[in-house]
Design a protein around this motif. Structure first.
Motif, PDB file in Angstrom:
ATOM      1  N   THR A 469      -9.359  -5.383   3.121  1.00  0.00           N
ATOM      2  CA  THR A 469      -8.054  -4.959   3.631  1.00  0.00           C
ATOM      3  C   THR A 469      -6.894  -5.489   2.796  1.00  0.00           C
ATOM      4  O   THR A 469      -5.719  -5.220   3.121  1.00  0.00           O
ATOM      5  N   GLN A 470      -7.199  -6.232   1.726  1.00  0.00           N
ATOM      6  CA  GLN A 470      -6.157  -6.723   0.835  1.00  0.00           C
ATOM      7  C   GLN A 470      -6.492  -6.415  -0.621  1.00  0.00           C
ATOM      8  O   GLN A 470      -6.065  -7.117  -1.528  1.00  0.00           O
ATOM      9  N   SER A 471      -7.253  -5.340  -0.817  1.00  0.00           N
ATOM     10  CA  SER A 471      -7.625  -4.907  -2.157  1.00  0.00           C
ATOM     11  C   SER A 471      -7.100  -3.501  -2.402  1.00  0.00           C
ATOM     12  O   SER A 471      -6.916  -2.706  -1.468  1.00  0.00           O
ATOM     13  N   ALA A 472      -6.867  -3.202  -3.707  1.00  0.00           N
ATOM     14  CA  ALA A 472      -6.443  -1.864  -4.138  1.00  0.00           C
ATOM     15  C   ALA A 472      -5.250  -1.394  -3.299  1.00  0.00           C
ATOM     16  O   ALA A 472      -4.288  -2.134  -3.125  1.00  0.00           O
ATOM     17  N   PHE A 473      -5.309  -0.162  -2.749  1.00  0.00           N
ATOM     18  CA  PHE A 473      -4.155   0.400  -2.053  1.00  0.00           C
ATOM     19  C   PHE A 473      -3.910  -0.246  -0.699  1.00  0.00           C
ATOM     20  O   PHE A 473      -2.898   0.028  -0.043  1.00  0.00           O
ATOM     21  N   PHE A 474      -4.820  -1.153  -0.242  1.00  0.00           N
ATOM     22  CA  PHE A 474      -4.572  -1.884   0.998  1.00  0.00           C
ATOM     23  C   PHE A 474      -3.712  -3.131   0.750  1.00  0.00           C
ATOM     24  O   PHE A 474      -3.230  -3.744   1.686  1.00  0.00           O
ATOM     25  N   ARG A 475      -3.551  -3.523  -0.513  1.00  0.00           N
ATOM     26  CA  ARG A 475      -2.776  -4.707  -0.832  1.00  0.00           C
ATOM     27  C   ARG A 475      -1.278  -4.380  -0.752  1.00  0.00           C
ATOM     28  O   ARG A 475      -0.890  -3.207  -0.796  1.00  0.00           O
ATOM     29  N   ALA A 476      -0.458  -5.412  -0.626  1.00  0.00           N
ATOM     30  CA  ALA A 476       0.985  -5.179  -0.602  1.00  0.00           C
ATOM     31  C   ALA A 476       1.401  -4.387  -1.831  1.00  0.00           C
ATOM     32  O   ALA A 476       0.972  -4.681  -2.953  1.00  0.00           O
ATOM     33  N   GLY A 477       2.220  -3.356  -1.636  1.00  0.00           N
ATOM     34  CA  GLY A 477       2.661  -2.520  -2.732  1.00  0.00           C
ATOM     35  C   GLY A 477       3.681  -3.219  -3.608  1.00  0.00           C
ATOM     36  O   GLY A 477       4.170  -4.313  -3.285  1.00  0.00           O
ATOM     37  N   ASN A 478       4.025  -2.599  -4.723  1.00  0.00           N
ATOM     38  CA  ASN A 478       4.943  -3.253  -5.664  1.00  0.00           C
ATOM     39  C   ASN A 478       6.369  -2.708  -5.603  1.00  0.00           C
ATOM     40  O   ASN A 478       7.141  -2.883  -6.534  1.00  0.00           O
ATOM     41  N   ALA A 479       6.715  -2.071  -4.479  1.00  0.00           N
ATOM     42  CA  ALA A 479       8.089  -1.595  -4.294  1.00  0.00           C
ATOM     43  C   ALA A 479       8.471  -1.713  -2.828  1.00  0.00           C
ATOM     44  O   ALA A 479       7.671  -1.407  -1.936  1.00  0.00           O
ATOM     45  N   SER A 480       9.684  -2.173  -2.580  1.00  0.00           N
ATOM     46  CA  SER A 480      10.195  -2.244  -1.218  1.00  0.00           C
ATOM     47  C   SER A 480      10.306  -0.836  -0.639  1.00  0.00           C
ATOM     48  O   SER A 480      10.699   0.105  -1.334  1.00  0.00           O
ATOM     49  N   THR A 481       9.985  -0.696   0.626  1.00  0.00           N
ATOM     50  CA  THR A 481      10.169   0.589   1.307  1.00  0.00           C
ATOM     51  C   THR A 481      11.524   0.658   2.004  1.00  0.00           C
ATOM     52  O   THR A 481      11.874   1.684   2.569  1.00  0.00           O
TER      53      THR A 481
END
Length: 532
Positions: A469-481
């Motif tokens: 749940t903290q890998s690939a697309f489940f990890r925090a993204g690199n842009a603020s929403t």
């Protein structure tokens, strides 16, 4: 933004991700200013010196050399031009509780196959198949999962990924531990193949089997070391950033990310810079079109932004795994220590209980597995003649209550107790009974130091662990929403923890600003002429 509208970027944090981000964006034509709160650059990849000894205080493994090579190529240079890399052979040595003889992992794949076969009949052939699978998984990761921000999911629907889907899905749905156990019986082999989970901030039963790709790095590719230590890597990346035109400022603490409110209903706020404080206490504002937070993401989101603009508020972090903490022990030792390789592991017999203590019971294991780096085996510059340099890491819970370390035993009792036990373990298992008596320099670091010095969430040593749940697309993204122009890099965000991942995270910032949603690497080299 297009090349014609490039403007000012402020990078918050001078660790390897921040430095790499500053270098790539400056090379791409941006006006870049980096702000680091400490007097020295490097972040987790720090350095400490005392009485002629120089210790790396963070990363000590140079793995995934192709990632480093690609980063340097983007900057128009190469790893060979920037670093003096040495191949370690053995790559590392492992002591197992209950076994007198250690296992050495060679720099040559065929030799590792033979050594595994000697431990367990049939394990050699099984290792060949295992490493072939790791090669395939690594290629898949590089092509489709590491160099993307997952802004769109067409990469996951590509023909190649779909064709591999039958093999990929099980690797995501089963644990590394079960994947290894289905192929090998000898507990020593299982531990060697499961240990890379620690590099990922987790344990073999918690990370997906996809991460067996890590074993290709040490068992097939070999382990490298930059002569002079990892501060030479920091210096190289910082130098390239400066050459590209970036301004790097130290002893400047960023206190808030500044924003403009939305101009219309339903729109988002827009970043306008940061407020900061220099060493003299003077407050100032750095205006910027883009802010890249390469510091701890929890700290930036929950301390530098108002609640209504937080993409990752405290309630989000409450459901996340901070990964392990660590007690670090830096030792200057009189005399030689040939019993230890450049990298040496000490694995306890009750492997599962060790990890359960760290991640579930949240208590210090007893006994605890540990890792020892002896860079003086390769690099005479890190210790005075006739002495050795040891860096000991003991995984513990990410819990600031364990306390701070200190010099010459002055740290908090719990931290010093862990350190004493680790020194005793090395002495007993490696056959160096007088080790403690030969220590002439000692410094410890505890989880509270990671929190105080690096603003590390929960005192974690590495960053959020790579559970599913903290890998690939489940990890925090690199842009603020919530805030346009606020981007992220570093171990808290995609693609993950470790020096190679931090370099990739910097490239992902570059790709996002270019509007590049491909899954591949940026073409090298970056030229300012092309950017204009």
């Amino acid at each position: 933004m297009t090349a014609a509208t490039r403007g000012k970027v402020c990078v918050v944090g001078g660790g390897i991700a921040g430095l790499a981000t500053a270098a790539l964006l400056a090379q791409d034509g941006w006006d870049v200013e980096l702000l680091e709160q400490h007097a020295e650059l490097g972040g987790r990849a720090g350095s400490w010196s005392a009485e002629g000894f120089r210790f790396d205080t963070g990363p000590s493994w140079y793995l995934m050399p192709d990632v480093f090579e690609h980063f340097f190529a983007l900057m128009g240079t190469s790893a060979a031009e920037q670093l003096d890399l040495r191949l370690l052979d053995p790559g590392y040595r492992v002591f197992f509780e209950g076994h007198e003889q250690p296992l050495e992992v060679s720099a040559v794949r065929a030799e590792n196959v033979a050594r595994f076969e000697a431990l367990e009949p049939g394990a050699g052939q099984a290792l060949e198949a295992y490493l072939d699978s790791a090669d395939e998984a690594y290629a898949m990761a590089v092509d489709h999962f590491l160099y993307t921000s997952f802004e769109e999911f067409t990469s996951l629907a590509s023909r190649r990924v779909l064709l591999k889907g039958r093999r990929l899905a099980p690797l995501l749905l089963k644990s590394l531990e079960s994947f290894v156990a289905a192929r090998f019986d000898d507990p020593r082999i299982r531990q060697v193949l499961g240990y890379p989970a620690v590099f990922l901030g987790s344990s073999p039963d918690r990370v997906p089997a996809l991460y067996h790709l890590m074993s290709r790095m040490d068992l097939a590719d070999g382990v490298l070391y930059p002569q002079g230590g990892f501060s030479t890597l920091v210096d190289a990346v910082a130098g390239l950033a400066r050459e590209a035109g970036a301004t790097l400022r130290t002893q400047v603490e960023v206190t808030a990310v500044l924003t403009e409110p939305p101009t219309r209903r339903g729109a988002r706020a827009t970043v306008r810079g940061v407020s900061c404080r220099d060493a003299s206490g003077q407050e100032r504002v750095v205006e910027a079109d883009v802010v890249v937070g390469s510091c701890d993401l929890h700290h930036l989101e929950t301390r530098m932004l108002p609640a209504e603009l937080q993409t990752y508020p405290e309630r989000w972090w409450a459901r996340r795994d901070p990964g392990p903490g660590a007690v670090l022990v830096m030792l200057g030792v009189r005399g030689e220590l040939p019993e230890l390789a450049h990298h040496t592991m000490f694995f306890t017999r009750d492997w599962a209980a060790n990890f359960d203590d760290v991640f579930d019971a949240r208590q210090v294991p007893d006994p605890a597995s540990s890792y020892v780096c002896r860079p003086s085996a390769t690099d005479p510059s890190v210790a005075p003649q006739g002495h050795e340099n040891l860096f000991v890491l003991v995984p513990v819970p990410a819990d600031v209550a364990l306390g701070h370390g200190g010099v010459d035993g002055s740290g908090d009792a719990a931290v010093e107790q862990v350190a004493d036990a680790a020194v005793a373990q090395v002495a007993a298992w490696a056959g160096v009974p007088d080790l403690a008596d030969r220590v002439v320099v000692r410094r410890t670091v505890g989880p509270a130091d990671f929190a105080a010095d690096l603003n590390a969430w929960s005192g974690g040593a590495l960053g959020p662990g790579h559970v599913l749940t903290q890998s690939a697309f489940f990890r925090a993204g690199n842009a603020s929403t919530k805030v346009d122009g606020l981007l992220y890099a570093g171990s808290s965000t995609i693609p993950g923890i470790g020096l190679p991942m931090c370099l990739i995270s910097a490239e992902l910032v570059l790709k996002r600003l270019r509007g590049d949603r491909s899954t591949g690497r940026v073409a090298a080299p970056i030229t300012k002429e092309a950017a204009r």
